[in-house]
Scaffold this active site. Structure first.
Site, short mmCIF file in Angstrom:
data_model
loop_
_atom_site.label_atom_id
_atom_site.label_comp_id
_atom_site.label_asym_id
_atom_site.label_seq_id
_atom_site.Cartn_x
_atom_site.Cartn_y
_atom_site.Cartn_z
N PHE A 389 0.87 -1.18 0.00
CA PHE A 389 0.00 0.00 0.00
C PHE A 389 0.91 1.23 0.00
O PHE A 389 1.80 1.34 0.85
CB PHE A 389 -0.89 0.07 1.25
CG PHE A 389 -1.57 1.43 1.38
CD1 PHE A 389 -2.87 1.60 0.94
CD2 PHE A 389 -0.90 2.53 1.90
CE1 PHE A 389 -3.49 2.86 1.03
CE2 PHE A 389 -1.51 3.78 1.98
CZ PHE A 389 -2.80 3.94 1.55
N GLU A 390 0.64 2.12 -0.93
CA GLU A 390 1.37 3.39 -0.93
C GLU A 390 0.49 4.40 -1.62
O GLU A 390 -0.13 4.08 -2.64
CB GLU A 390 2.64 3.29 -1.79
CG GLU A 390 3.87 2.83 -1.09
CD GLU A 390 5.08 2.72 -2.04
OE1 GLU A 390 6.20 2.78 -1.56
OE2 GLU A 390 4.88 2.57 -3.26
N ILE A 391 0.41 5.60 -1.08
CA ILE A 391 -0.07 6.73 -1.85
C ILE A 391 1.08 7.70 -1.79
O ILE A 391 1.53 8.06 -0.69
CB ILE A 391 -1.36 7.33 -1.24
CG1 ILE A 391 -2.49 6.30 -1.28
CG2 ILE A 391 -1.76 8.60 -2.01
CD1 ILE A 391 -3.78 6.75 -0.61
#
Ligand SMILES: Nc1nc2c(ncn2[C@@H]2O[C@H](COP(=O)(O)OP(=O)(O)OP(=O)(O)O)[C@@H](O)[C@H]2O)c(=O)[nH]1
Ligand SMILES: *[C@@H]1O[C@H](CO)[C@@H](O)[C@H](O)[C@H]1NC(C)=O
Ligand SMILES: *[C@@H]1O[C@H](CO)[C@@H](O)[C@H](O)[C@H]1NC(C)=O
Ligand SMILES: *[C@@H]1O[C@H](CO)[C@@H](O)[C@H](O)[C@H]1NC(C)=O
Ligand SMILES: *[C@@H]1O[C@H](CO)[C@@H](O)[C@H](O)[C@H]1NC(C)=O
Ligand SMILES: *[C@@H]1O[C@H](CO)[C@@H](O)[C@H](O)[C@H]1NC(C)=O
Ligand SMILES: *[C@@H]1O[C@H](CO)[C@@H](O)[C@H](O)[C@H]1NC(C)=O
Length: 512
Positions: A389-391
């Protein structure tokens, strides 16, 4: 002799029946309908279906013609029931996946897939020789070459949600949901998309970009495009971004595989896993499809989101000057990165780097919240943000500093000789180049990947509509292995060249 055969035949029959019962009948009789949290496994590697020799239990997705037609309500994953799945014992092969690029046949696409505006759209019949020619040609501009190379394998589907913007102002950020995935992970990615659509994207309509080192199959694209009202674009990765550099010593690579394998390190002997980590470290942000974008949200197969996200995280990032964000933070397997810390210190020394965030990753000699005398600059504490998960901001990666850091790391060959993951590399780069305020922890995102799950307490909340399944016992935020406490209680320390040098000297001394 006859008796032996008889016994053998009866035993085989019984064994076969038990296996059949356990593997085929039980799962479907106890789960007659598939809900969005159930998973059907089409992927022999990733779902742990046991196999002996080259015989595996293979799932073949059989979609009846009415479900496969255009009249299907777009924006919904087709409602699949057990009748849609036919399982058979088969040899190792997954249905519908082009093994070689030559086998790609797009003539049977049923949805209205189009080429991209401004991209090449006419190709010779033999796509693979076309591609080889592009690879042999010298282009003035790398991006032009990559576009030419990948265009024949790139397909776009306009989502029907785009209609809304014909008469409404479009306040979306320049952002996309970015997915690196394999054809055989179709079910797992549909699972993730269902979750993301329900919890966030149904309202926000961000486009999806799907990347793969091999061409996507028609089946993959058809199912995925139907799973959202947003635009979907499918492409491949330029060869240059998924290759072994010419100076890598493959003999050394292979002999190191054995060392990691003996230590039981996951993916010890996997070349594709190493390509994936290297791509996610130094290349994804160069992909031509991301050219005009500012932010991405990385989405992986088979994850869960537990809570509604009631605001736009991309807008949040932009307005608050955030460049990187995470939800899970944990410890890396030390044996996969034996020299990463040393090389990072060398880089920091060579570039005379100072940072207010980097000490977050140095080993603590006193527990938080103590005075910051207690860092041991010679050792990595192994904390990293879990990158599935990465933004994050694409400009962060496109910066000359990040590129220089990646190029230096890549020049060591240790994506292959060791097994460096993209997560610790992203995290250490955050530590080197950003400050605390540019980093964000999305506490309101409930998330699971593998067996690691975390959520804002309580498990069921009205406030942001969280529901965490009862079967999930532990909030990883509270586990010993979580680095979250460490992040939350971080105290700034001005790391400068002397810390890098001292770290290096001590590390080298300790080694002897
Ligand atoms: N196209 C493509 N995608 C890959 C390949 N290997 C991994 N991926 C993708 O990269 C992501 C991570 O790969 P996985 O093999 O699931 O790794 P993982 O077990 O999640 O790894 P950890 O996060 O380290 O636990 C997923 O989105 C995969 O679909 C590959 O060879 N080709
Ligand atoms: C595409 O359709 C044609 C004719 O309907 C069929 O002969 C061919 O096998 C199909 N190709 C694939 C890859 O399904
Ligand atoms: C397919 O999409 C293109 C571009 O969005 C559009 O111009 C065309 O009319 C569509 N064709 C059909 C048959 O819907
Ligand atoms: C969606 O795709 C259409 C072309 O099919 C394009 O005009 C539009 O800008 C795209 N929207 C987004 C948000 O990318
Ligand atoms: C947009 O507005 C125009 C003029 O009011 C109207 O004719 C058209 O149908 C609208 N289009 C959509 C997709 O709502
Ligand atoms: C730090 O960098 C300087 C200049 O590049 C170099 O001379 C020195 O040897 C380095 N120190 C260590 C400990 O590697
Ligand atoms: C290294 O950086 C520090 C602080 O940014 C600066 O004061 C110093 O002059 C630099 N040293 C060299 C050799 O560039």
């Amino acid at each position: 002799m006859v008796r032996v055969y008889k016994v053998f035949a009866i035993t085989s029959f019984v064994v076969f029946f038990i296996l059949y019962f356990l593997l085929v009948l039980v799962p479907f009789h106890s789960k007659p309908r598939l809900s969005h949290t159930d998973q059907v496994c089409l992927d022999k590697e990733n779902c742990g279906i046991s196999h002996t020799g080259d015989i595996v239990l293979e799932g073949i997705l059989k979609i009846s013609s009415d479900k496969n037609s255009n009249s299907l309500n777009p924006g919904r994953v087709p409602k699949l029931t057990s009748k849609d799945f036919q399982f058979s014992v088969n040899t190792l092969r997954v249905d519908g996946i082009p093994e070689n690029i030559e086998e790609v046949d797009y003539s049977n696409l049923t949805l209205n897939f189009t080429r991209l505006n401004g991209w090449p759209s006419a190709f010779p019949h033999d796509l693979e020789s076309y591609r080889q020619n592009v690879l042999k040609t010298t282009y003035f501009n790398k991006n032009t070459q990559w576009v030419q190379e990948i265009a024949p394998y790139t397909w776009h589907h306009r989502g029907k949600a785009e209609d809304y913007y014909i008469n409404h102002t479009d306040s979306r950020e320049k952002a996309a949901i970015l997915v690196l995935v394999r054809n055989k992970e179709l079910n797992q990615i549909l699972h993730s998309m269902r979750q993301l659509e329900d919890r966030f994207n149904r309202k926000n309509r961000y486009p999806y970009i799907f990347l793969n080192d091999k061409p996507f199959s028609n089946k993959f694209m058809e199912f995925v495009a139907r799973a959202t009202d947003s635009n979907t674009t499918f492409s491949i990765i330029p060869k240059e971004h998924w290759s072994v550099p010419s100076d890598i010593n493959m003999k050394k690579v292979k002999s190191n595989f054995k060392v990691l394998d003996r230590l039981d390190i996951p993916y010890a002997k996997s070349m594709s896993y190493r390509h994936m980590c290297r791509f996610n470290s130094g290349f994804f942000y160069k992909h031509p499809l991301l050219h005009s974008l500012k932010y991405y949200w990385r989405l992986e197969p088979d994850i869960d989101f537990y809570c509604d996200l009631k605001y736009d995280p991309f807008t949040f990032m932009r307005k608050n000057g955030k460049l990187y964000s995470f939800v899970v933070s944990l410890l890396e397997l030390e044996m996969t990165i034996p020299t990463l810390w040393e090389h990072t210190l060398s880089f920091a020394n060579a570039t005379n780097l100072s940072s207010t965030l980097f000490s977050m990753f140095a080993k603590q000699t006193k527990p938080y919240p103590g005075k910051f005398k207690g860092i041991d600059s010679s050792r990595y504490n192994l904390c990293h943000f879990w990158s599935n998960f990465e933004i994050a901001s694409l400009d962060f990666y496109r910066s000359p500093e990040y590129q220089q850091y990646f190029d230096y790391l890549d020049s060591t060959g240790n994506f292959f000789y060791e097994r460096w993951g993209d997560a610790p590399i992203h995290s250490l780069a955050v530590g080197l180049f950003l400050n605390y305020n540019q980093l964000h922890f999305f506490n309101d995102i409930g998330y699971r990947h593998d067996t690691f799950a975390r959520w804002p307490e309580p498990k069921v909340s009205i406030h942001n509509s969280c529901v965490v399944p009862k079967s999930i016992k532990e909030n990883f935020d509270k586990a010993d292995g979580s680095c979250l406490k460490h992040y939350l209680s971080y105290r700034e320390y001005n790391w400068d060249r002397s810390d890098s040098v001292n770290g290096l000297l001590r590390l080298r001394r300790d080694r002897w």
